[in-house]
Design a protein around this motif. Structure first.
Motif: not given
Length: 338
Positions: A56, A130, A132
């Motif tokens: 992340h 999210a 990455l």
């Protein structure tokens, strides 16, 4: 809750995704994160830092400001249907909801986010995707345990802990893992441990026995991250002390989740727990799990390092001051149940 939001259990589709901290102590935070805890640090500009644990792009966002506190916790929701259910629950409860700006989303490394009030003035932010990165991690740790159980847990103290439990149960279908009754630094506490996935707890909520007071200045008492090896844990313990950061509780093992950990004090004043090897509530354990009460927070260790009279006096002052403040996040139809 009514209608569709009442019928769907979202347990298992929620995880702690990131934390936002407001601080003016950037040099200290960079040393603490990179040199002591051993995180990957990205300095975006003079007012913005991000810390990574895994792929992340952002697990911790540090923004310049005077709060010296965690100002928001970001929760990753596993799919759009679950996201809509959670958002509908919040709307039905009457909490104000705002959508994050593109700039706020970019800083947190998420596609879109929505924000609403959370306990102790800490905003709750929810998102579904999210950002990455395949960029290699530059950190002193060999790795952190994240994945489907999220990046760790948050622990907070509250004047009305039963309402905080109802908040997380109503928004995320959090389940009670267990309780601990303990006297810490002269304060009698009852601590509730809440899970939203296979992690033993993603939120711990402590209240003073019989007293509607909150002795902690910050929105959380501590946050937790979990390393992959015991060697990582012990090496970080040495680095924290070598770099001059205050150790609050020595290495010990918790009674309920059996995690080995230590607690140190961050530059903003709340504590950081670094842990290793807690139990995982697998589907098999989940099917037969029954909460129980423990009479001590630790099996061994977790000895306070350097008793501080000034700290206890400050806690007393914060506790008295907390009587003057209501928590708008808890004034909802959810009440005191669950």
């Amino acid at each position: 809750m009514t209608g569709a939001t009442a019928g769907r259990d979202v347990f298992g589709a929620v995880q702690l995704g990131y934390v936002v901290v407001e601080s003016d102590r950037f040099a200290d935070w960079r040393r603490f994160a990179a040199d002591a805890i051993g995180l990957h640090v990205d300095e975006l500009d003079r007012d913005t830092m991000r810390f990574r644990l895994d792929d992340h792009v952002c697990r911790f966002l540090i923004r310049r400001g005077t709060a010296e506190d965690v100002t928001a916790a970001g929760w990753l929701i596993g799919d759009h249907e679950t996201f809509d259910i959670v958002l509908a629950r919040v709307h039905e409860a009457g909490l104000p909801v705002v959508e994050g700006t593109p700039h706020e989303c970019a800083l947190r490394g998420v596609e879109r986010l929505w924000r609403f009030p959370g306990p102790n003035g800490m905003a709750t932010e929810i998102f579904t995707r999210a950002q990455l990165t395949a960029d290699p991690l530059r950190m002193l740790q060999s790795g952190f345990v994240t994945g489907g159980a999220g990046m760790g847990h948050l622990a907070l103290t509250a004047r009305r802990p039963e309402q905080v439990r109802a908040y997380y149960a109503s928004v995320f279908d959090a389940r009670l893992s267990d309780w601990i009754q303990e006297n810490i630094a002269g304060l009698g506490l009852r601590i509730r441990f809440l899970r939203v996935n296979e992690r033993h707890h993603s939120v711990a909520v402590a209240g003073l026995n019989g007293l509607p007071l909150n002795p902690i200045r910050t929105s959380i008492q501590h946050l937790n991250t979990q390393v992959v090896s015991l060697d990582d844990l012990l090496a970080a313990y040495g680095r924290v002390t070598e770099h001059g950061f205050r150790m609050q509780w020595s290495v010990g093992q918790h009674s309920n989740d059996r995690e080995l950990s230590f607690y140190c004090v961050t530059p903003s004043g709340f504590e950081w727990e670094l842990g290793w090897d807690p139990i995982i509530i697998t589907p098999e354990l989940e099917a037969e799990w029954a909460p129980r009460t423990y009479d001590s927070i630790s099996i061994w260790g977790h000895t306070q390092v350097g008793a501080a009279v000034g700290q206890r006096l400050a806690q007393l002052g914060h506790a008295v001051g907390s009587l003057r403040h209501d928590d708008p996040a808890l004034v909802t139809p959810w009440g005191r149940g669950r």
